[in-house]
Design a protein around this motif. Structure first.
Motif: not given
Length: 439
Positions: A286, A290, A57
């Motif tokens: 992302r 995830s 991240v």
């Protein structure tokens, strides 16, 4: 119109000529940025390609806030952030340091370590290479001598399956069936067998020996195979250092590697995805974070492995579908697995073409089978893969020059005036049938 031409072999020899580098190593890092045509570039070393989700991240935040928004994977499982604005080096360093991605400012460029990305996930390795990875990274950061290593010096940690043992590393550790570790230097044909528990320390000793012999010879080189020193002489010097450090060892013939990355899909207790041309958008990153169960592993083949212990078949299928929808490759028959490219225009001022765009437009012509194709904007062929391949190099006069690079064979070459002629060019140098109606 295709024009056959004769040219010198474009392959990189595993035995690089012995020569002293007249200039210092300008390899970029996190703290030493490189000025490219699309802005500054930072290369962040990720030992073994291993990232926590939190670190992943942070990388995405750095690319989005400070760079071009994308993350660029390298052939060593590292990450590049491109398009950095002027004067943002301090902010980038602080962001990465807070995420644990800059453990030693003095050693950040020497933490070049690749490792078997499926180690501990599919039951095929002889051991889990992760303890080696942690121990070697700590040993490098603690070594004052290691600071002098070039940013191009490479360590490879192979769990015994042979996947990273053939990546032309300067120091290679490979697990052996009898519970030891094979320590090999450059392209030497012999190796030293050391206890597995001493493997990381032995690798550090080998790197320090390289630096010692380099200085003794009055040269400045970046890689082991550039030393003006016989392989046996260097190996003997390493043996003496191992003895002084109390590390037992014996000589054996070296095993060879196959330099093959994980196939896309479900592999043991992991999901594997390939990244087309090594470029990850913010959306793709992302999706990866995830789906990840705490960790991501970037591979030297510009892919990502997501360890997923105890995942159900239904959940695995759902996760792969999400990754595919984001533009990542999850099909083992995809032609993208055959295609690679340097950054090309507009990012590189030396490039003669937008090779990524040309590679993308000719994907169907390349097809899923045959030798890998690597597109390059100039003869430097930055980031080209190891092993057999076809080089597609932008020519000074326009168009491209195609050349086979196959071990033990003379190269076959041809030229094409336009990327749309790729299929015909490939047929000309590989003797595969070609139908003009497919153009």
């Amino acid at each position: 119109m295709l024009a056959a031409m004769s040219t010198a072999d474009l392959r990189s020899s595993p035995e690089a000529p012995s020569a002293s580098r007249e200039r210092g190593d300008a390899c970029p890092g996190t703290l030493r940025l490189h000025a490219a045509d699309d802005g500054a570039l930072a290369r962040i070393r990720i030992p073994g390609g291993v990232l926590t989700v939190r670190q992943a991240v942070a990388l995405a935040e750095a690319a989005t806030r400070l760079g071009d928004g994308d993350l660029h994977l390298t052939s060593r499982g590292n990450v590049q952030v491109r398009g950095l604005g002027e004067g943002c080096g301090g902010e980038l360093a602080a962001l990465l340091d807070a995420a644990g991605l800059l453990p030693s400012p003095t050693h950040e460029r020497v933490r070049n370590v690749v490792a078997s990305p499926l180690s501990g996930c599919d039951g095929r390795g002889l051991l889990d290479a992760r303890p080696w990875l942690s121990a070697l990274d700590a040993a490098l950061c603690a070594s004052e001598e290691a600071r002098a290593l070039s940013g191009r010096f490479l360590f490879a940690l192979d769990d015994g399956r042979g996947d990273v043992a053939g990546l032309d590393a300067d120091v290679t550790l490979r697990a052996t069936a009898d519970g030891g570790a094979e320590l090999a230097l450059g392209s030497a044909g012999e190796a030293l067998i050391v206890p597995a528990g001493e493997a990381a320390r032995a690798a550090s000793a080998a790197a320090e020996t390289f630096l010692e012999r380099m200085r003794a010879g009055g040269t400045n080189v970046w890689r082991v195979d550039e030393l003006a020193l016989g392989n046996d002489e260097l190996l003997g010097a390493v043996e003496r250092r191992l003895t002084a450090w109390g590390i037992g060892h014996e000589r054996r013939a070296r095993n060879t590697g196959r330099t093959q990355g994980p196939p896309p899909g479900v592999v043991g207790e992991a999901l594997s995805a390939h990244v087309p041309l090594g470029r990850l958008s913010a959306l793709q990153w992302r999706e990866l974070t995830s789906v990840a169960s705490g960790e991501l592993r970037l591979t030297p083949w510009r892919g990502v492995v997501l360890p997923t212990p105890a995942i159900t078949a239904a959940r695995a299928a759902e996760s792969l579908a999400r990754l595919a929808a984001a533009g990542l490759v999850t099909d083992p028959d995809s032609p993208w697995l055959r295609i690679g490219a340097c950054v090309g225009r507009p990012g590189c001022g030396k490039s003669r073409a937008d090779v990524r765009a040309d590679a993308t437009e000719t994907l169907d012509a390349a097809g899923p089978g045959g030798l890998p194709l690597y597109w390059s904007g100039c003869e430097r062929r930055c980031g080209h893969p190891r092993g057999d391949r076809i080089d597609v190099v932008a020519a000074p006069e326009g168009g491209y020059r195609l050349s086979t690079a196959v071990a033990g064979q003379e190269p076959r070459t041809t030229s094409i005036d336009h990327p749309s002629q790729l299929a015909a060019g490939l047929a000309a140098i590989t003797h595969e049938p070609h139908d003009d109606r497919e153009q």
